[in-house]
Scaffold this motif. Sequence first.
Motif, PDB file in Angstrom:
ATOM      1  N   ARG A   2       8.149   9.046  -2.251  1.00 12.25           N
ATOM      2  CA  ARG A   2       8.611   8.337  -1.064  1.00 12.25           C
ATOM      3  C   ARG A   2       8.212   9.096   0.203  1.00 12.25           C
ATOM      4  NH1 ARG A   2      11.486   4.441   1.018  1.00 12.25           N
ATOM      5  NH2 ARG A   2      13.065   4.794   2.576  1.00 12.25           N
ATOM      6  N   SER A   5       4.576   8.496   0.948  1.00 20.75           N
ATOM      7  CA  SER A   5       4.357   7.167   1.537  1.00 20.75           C
ATOM      8  C   SER A   5       4.748   7.170   3.004  1.00 20.75           C
ATOM      9  CB  SER A   5       5.154   6.102   0.792  1.00 20.75           C
ATOM     10  OG  SER A   5       4.645   5.945  -0.501  1.00 20.75           O
ATOM     11  N   ASN A 120       1.216  -0.264   0.261  1.00 18.60           N
ATOM     12  CA  ASN A 120       2.048  -1.377  -0.199  1.00 18.60           C
ATOM     13  C   ASN A 120       2.626  -2.146   0.987  1.00 18.60           C
ATOM     14  OD1 ASN A 120       4.610  -0.074   0.608  1.00 18.60           O
ATOM     15  ND2 ASN A 120       4.123   1.359  -1.048  1.00 18.60           N
ATOM     16  N   ASP A 122       5.769  -2.648   1.933  1.00 17.05           N
ATOM     17  CA  ASP A 122       6.811  -1.951   2.698  1.00 17.05           C
ATOM     18  C   ASP A 122       6.197  -1.018   3.740  1.00 17.05           C
ATOM     19  OD1 ASP A 122       8.829  -3.228   1.288  1.00 17.05           O
ATOM     20  OD2 ASP A 122       9.156  -1.547  -0.082  1.00 17.05           O
ATOM     21  N   ASP A 123       5.174  -0.282   3.340  1.00 15.18           N
ATOM     22  CA  ASP A 123       4.516   0.624   4.275  1.00 15.18           C
ATOM     23  C   ASP A 123       3.838  -0.142   5.407  1.00 15.18           C
ATOM     24  OD1 ASP A 123       5.356   2.760   2.750  1.00 15.18           O
ATOM     25  OD2 ASP A 123       3.388   3.150   1.855  1.00 15.18           O
ATOM     26  N   GLY A 125       4.671  -3.157   6.652  1.00 12.75           N
ATOM     27  CA  GLY A 125       5.705  -3.668   7.551  1.00 12.75           C
ATOM     28  C   GLY A 125       6.299  -2.575   8.408  1.00 12.75           C
ATOM     29  N   ARG A 126       6.559  -1.422   7.812  1.00 13.86           N
ATOM     30  CA  ARG A 126       7.133  -0.288   8.542  1.00 13.86           C
ATOM     31  C   ARG A 126       6.160   0.234   9.595  1.00 13.86           C
ATOM     32  NH1 ARG A 126       7.854   3.039   4.515  1.00 13.86           N
ATOM     33  NH2 ARG A 126       9.757   2.000   3.870  1.00 13.86           N
ATOM     34  N   ASN A 146      -0.060  -5.445   1.918  1.00 11.68           N
ATOM     35  CA  ASN A 146      -0.294  -4.053   2.327  1.00 11.68           C
ATOM     36  C   ASN A 146      -1.188  -3.922   3.566  1.00 11.68           C
ATOM     37  OD1 ASN A 146      -2.362  -5.012   0.382  1.00 11.68           O
ATOM     38  ND2 ASN A 146      -3.287  -3.030   0.787  1.00 11.68           N
TER      39      ASN A 146
END
Length: 192
Positions: A2, A5, A120, A122-123, A125-126, A146
């Motif tokens: 985590r 990432s 991915n 989540d990465d 969007g963040r 992604n």
Amino acid sequence: MRNASFAIVAVALAPLAGCTSYPFHMPGSVDVRQYTTSPSGGSALSALRLRPDVCEGVDLRADYAVLNEASFVTFLERQKYTVDTQRQQVDPKRPELHYVFVTVPGFVDAVPLRVAVLPNADDAGRALHEALLQYGKGSWGVHRGNIAVLGPRGPTDDDIAFASTTKLACWGTLTIAESGEAYVVPGGYTEP
């Protein structure tokens, strides 16, 4: 893993911001109401929603495939835009970064979009969310799977109009920064 990432996302923030200084205005006057509705009748960004006809005929189901910049370019080319892609030299520890220059009728110059390929969804969007907060009002972008795409800063109405007319809001989740917040504009593509 985590933390690794998160480090990749943090490194992606600075390069994502490269497009934000490009002057961006839609040609002619834009009435954002042709692309959006507001249940309260107001124009606050948090209350806006894309009109159903903006993404008519576009598959809005979530895409779980691993994407690359070619996925994004193919979408734009299907919309009949001329696209030029330039890969930015990057450190092997950073995500792939690309400038995608889109020639849109009515614009004098090609519009630069900064594309980051991340590990991915989540990465992606963040990274987009953090970049929008960092660069503030007028910053906007889309993310799908992604891929995070940052557009040039401009007036919010112009951002929405550009993302709607090019169908970028139908390709990825449209997010716009305003007053220290980043708002997803519902009605187009979204991911759970």
